[in-house]
Motif scaffolding. Structure first.
Motif, short mmCIF file in Angstrom:
data_model
loop_
_atom_site.label_atom_id
_atom_site.label_comp_id
_atom_site.label_asym_id
_atom_site.label_seq_id
_atom_site.Cartn_x
_atom_site.Cartn_y
_atom_site.Cartn_z
N GLU A 201 38.66 43.58 41.97
CA GLU A 201 37.66 43.01 42.87
C GLU A 201 37.19 41.64 42.39
N LEU A 202 37.15 41.43 41.07
CA LEU A 202 36.81 40.11 40.55
C LEU A 202 37.86 39.07 40.94
N TYR A 203 39.11 39.51 41.08
CA TYR A 203 40.18 38.61 41.50
C TYR A 203 40.28 38.51 43.03
N GLY A 204 39.37 39.16 43.75
CA GLY A 204 39.33 38.98 45.19
C GLY A 204 40.00 40.07 46.01
N ASP B 213 38.84 26.50 35.80
CA ASP B 213 38.63 27.63 36.72
C ASP B 213 39.90 27.93 37.50
N SER B 214 40.61 26.90 37.93
CA SER B 214 41.86 27.12 38.67
C SER B 214 42.92 27.74 37.77
N GLY C 187 50.23 24.14 37.24
CA GLY C 187 49.90 22.87 37.87
C GLY C 187 48.48 22.41 37.68
N HIS C 188 47.66 23.16 36.94
CA HIS C 188 46.25 22.83 36.75
C HIS C 188 46.00 22.41 35.31
N ASP C 189 45.23 21.37 35.13
CA ASP C 189 44.89 20.88 33.79
C ASP C 189 43.91 21.84 33.12
N VAL C 190 44.22 22.23 31.88
CA VAL C 190 43.39 23.24 31.21
C VAL C 190 42.01 22.72 30.84
N VAL C 191 41.85 21.40 30.75
CA VAL C 191 40.54 20.83 30.42
C VAL C 191 39.78 20.43 31.67
N ARG C 192 40.45 19.74 32.59
CA ARG C 192 39.77 19.22 33.77
C ARG C 192 39.56 20.28 34.86
N ASP C 193 40.41 21.32 34.91
CA ASP C 193 40.30 22.31 35.97
C ASP C 193 40.51 23.72 35.43
#
Length: 329
Positions: free
Chosen positions: A103-106, A73-74, A65-71
């Protein structure tokens, strides 16, 4: 509604080379798509575009659901990725690599340790868990890299030729882990050159050539278009190769392929097991000695060649595409 992976008109060029040439792609949530094709077909470039490692020159794509260019990081937070080459920190132990990724993934420290231990056991690395990864063999590094991609249970997973360099036992361990993820709802895009791997893991396949998807369908559909099962025999004496070819022509009703250096004769086997029995009986009656005979499914090379032989001139599209034949990569 767009799938977990969705691309429209995706293009990437390197100089005069269109590595990805106008790809339209939709992978439903919870499904597995296998990308098949030779080296240089555009599979890895497509993965790199969809995982934000490259920026497309044209077209759009969304992942989870996240745009690979605009978002981007998500997108990165939603996916798991294992590329063609192991990307582990040589200064850390196997256990430390896995805990760091968690840990990098939280993940908190305790869950990260627990997940690291689970994956070390699954990929048969527990005995080397506390050695620095620079001392690992190539196969062990590959297994560690794959384990790192599985630390979190991502909604979308990208595996780029994951079993290259793995021994049969490690390959089976990997397949089991992938199947568990899919059962839990993960969407998977897998590139591979192994038909056996695609057969086991992918519900849907896309054959890629020159940056385009030239055919799409289930493993069964694509293998059927490559001629289904084949009967193959190896003669004991090269002097009997022509006689074996004539016999197979008569019984199979098709001119067989003859590989003289390997003393092998093969032909489509529409009659299946019944034809195999007839051939064995006829070989015995004519005194033709063989060292091996059997039915087999088409290899990836045969599937790919059968499909690309039907590509329409000037379009790069295959007349034999299934399901979504207009999709190109």
């Amino acid at each position: 509604m767009a799938g977990a992976i969705h691309a429209t008109g995706l293009v990437k060029t390197f100089g005069d080379v269109r590595a990805v040439d106008g790809v339209d792609l939709d992978v439903p949530e919870g499904s597995v798509l296998g990308l098949l094709g030779p080296n240089g077909a555009g599979k890895t470039t497509m993965v790199r575009l969809l995982t934000t490692l490259l920026r497309p020159d044209a077209g759009t794509a969304t992942v989870a659901g996240h745009d690979v260019v605009r978002d981007p990081d998500s997108v990165r937070l939603a996916i798991g990725l294992s590329g063609q080459f192991a990307a582990v920190d040589d200064r850390l132990t196997g256990r430390e690599n896995l805990r760091m990724i968690g840990e990098l993934y939280g993940l908190r420290s305790r869950p990260a340790r627990r997940r690291a231990d689970e994956l070390l056991d699954r990929f048969d690395l527990a005995g080397a868990a506390d050695r620095v990864s620079s001392t690992y063999s190539g196969g062990m590094r590959r297994r560690l890299d794959l384990a790192c991609a599985l630390v979190v249970r991502p909604s979308v997973m990208f595996l780029d030729e994951p079993s290259v360099g793995l021994d049969p036992t490690s390959r089976l361990l990997l397949w089991d882990a992938i199947e568990e993820l899919v059962r839990q709802g993960t969407t998977l895009l897998l590139t591979t050159q192994y038909l056996e791997e695609a057969d086991r893991l992918a519900q849907d396949l896309a054959v890629v050539d020159h940056g385009r998807i030239i055919a799409r369908g289930t493993p069964h559909d694509l293998k059927a278009r490559a001629g289904g099962r084949r009967i193959e025999l190896v003669v004991s004496w090269s002097e009997q190769l022509d006689a074996a070819a004539r016999l197979l022509t008569r019984l199979a009703g098709r001119t067989p392929d003859v590989d003289r250096p390997r003393a092998t004769v093969s032909a489509p086997a529409e009659g299946g097991v019944q034809l195999l029995a007839e051939v064995v009986t006829a070989l015995d009656a004519e005194g033709i000695e063989i060292t091996d005979i059997g039915l087999r499914r088409p290899t990836l090379d045969e599937v790919f060649l059968a499909l690309t032989e039907n590509v329409s001139p000037g379009t790069g599209r295959a007349a034999v595409g299934v399901g979504a034949p207009s999709e190109k990569e």
